[in-house]
Write an enzyme that holds these catalytic residues in place. Structure first.
Site, mmCIF file in Angstrom:
data_model
loop_
_atom_site.group_PDB
_atom_site.id
_atom_site.type_symbol
_atom_site.label_atom_id
_atom_site.label_comp_id
_atom_site.label_asym_id
_atom_site.label_seq_id
_atom_site.Cartn_x
_atom_site.Cartn_y
_atom_site.Cartn_z
ATOM 1 N N GLY A 20 32.961 61.124 -34.311
ATOM 2 C CA GLY A 20 33.656 61.978 -33.278
ATOM 3 C C GLY A 20 33.740 63.567 -33.843
ATOM 4 O O GLY A 20 33.403 63.598 -35.206
ATOM 5 N N MET A 22 35.578 67.287 -34.700
ATOM 6 C CA MET A 22 36.987 67.766 -35.369
ATOM 7 C C MET A 22 38.032 67.404 -34.312
ATOM 8 O O MET A 22 37.958 67.566 -33.298
ATOM 9 C CB MET A 22 36.767 69.153 -35.980
ATOM 10 C CG MET A 22 35.881 69.077 -37.002
ATOM 11 S SD MET A 22 35.898 70.710 -38.021
ATOM 12 C CE MET A 22 37.451 70.501 -38.564
ATOM 13 N N GLU A 93 36.020 60.865 -44.364
ATOM 14 C CA GLU A 93 34.983 62.144 -44.353
ATOM 15 C C GLU A 93 33.601 61.483 -44.760
ATOM 16 O O GLU A 93 32.959 62.259 -45.603
ATOM 17 C CB GLU A 93 35.507 63.094 -45.433
ATOM 18 C CG GLU A 93 36.952 63.705 -45.107
ATOM 19 C CD GLU A 93 36.942 64.758 -43.587
ATOM 20 O OE1 GLU A 93 35.633 64.896 -43.206
ATOM 21 O OE2 GLU A 93 37.961 65.158 -43.390
#
Ligand code: ZN
Length: 194
Positions: A20, A22, A93
């Site tokens: 998705g 931020m 990340e």
């Protein structure tokens, strides 16, 4: 909410991707799944690319400071060194890992491990980010989470960069990006001038 599949007796592992924009809660969802696995007595290991040094070196940290200890690694090949006793592996990340992360996470799944991967699906230009598109293609389970558009309140899918830098690898801070829906993302800095 993602419900963990029940695979009693299944011999192979699997890949889950949480993606998705931020501010969409990817890391929170990763942490939720990891905590549930740990509560069930499963051995958990968490990794992140060493490029992400926004917060403490040794932890995956979400924006609400609900943290989980992680190991920074420079190459995805290091994932293969994970111990036999570990059954659940979290990656945060993941857009910053090298392309080989696709091959290495699949190897771990073949060894019977559950891999939970969180990452940005698109960069600030709205383009697929690093190895994420390939990870999405090979994963058994995909969860796309959304933020709320800062301008109109619709579901946000894009990360709009407020600064003029064109460097793809610019780590996220709240004051440098905002979540936007498709329409407001396309309007770009016209919205900033209002
Ligand atoms: Zn909008």
């Amino acid at each position: 909410m993602f419900l963990e599949p029940h695979f009693s007796g299944q011999r192979s592992g699997w890949l889950e991707v949480i993606c998705g924009s931020m501010f969409s809660g990817k890391t929170e969802e990763l942490i939720r799944r990891l905590k549930r696995a740990r509560i069930a007595g499963q051995q958990v290991a968490v990794y992140k690319p060493s490029i992400d040094t926004r917060y403490a070196e040794e932890s995956v940290v979400s924006h609400d400071s609900n943290s989980f200890v992680a190991t920074p690694i420079t190459q995805s090949a290091q994932l293969l060194e994970v111990g036999k006793e570990v059954t659940v592996i979290g990656l945060d990340e993941a857009q910053f890992f090298d392309r080989d992360v696709v091959q290495h996470t699949q190897e771990l799944a073949h060894r019977g491990k559950r891999i939970i991967i969180a990452g940005l699906d698109m960069d600030f230009r709205g383009q697929p980010f690093g190895p994420m598109c390939d990870l999405l293609a090979v994963a058994e389970y995909i969860t796309k989470v959304h933020a709320i558009c800062s301008h109109c309140g619709n579901l946000a899918t894009h990360s709009y960069r407020l600064s003029p830098s064109m460097d793809t690898v610019m780590l996220g801070e709240r004051d440098q990006y905002e979540a936007r829906c498709r329409k407001c993302f396309r309007m770009g800095n016209i919205l900033d001038l209002r």
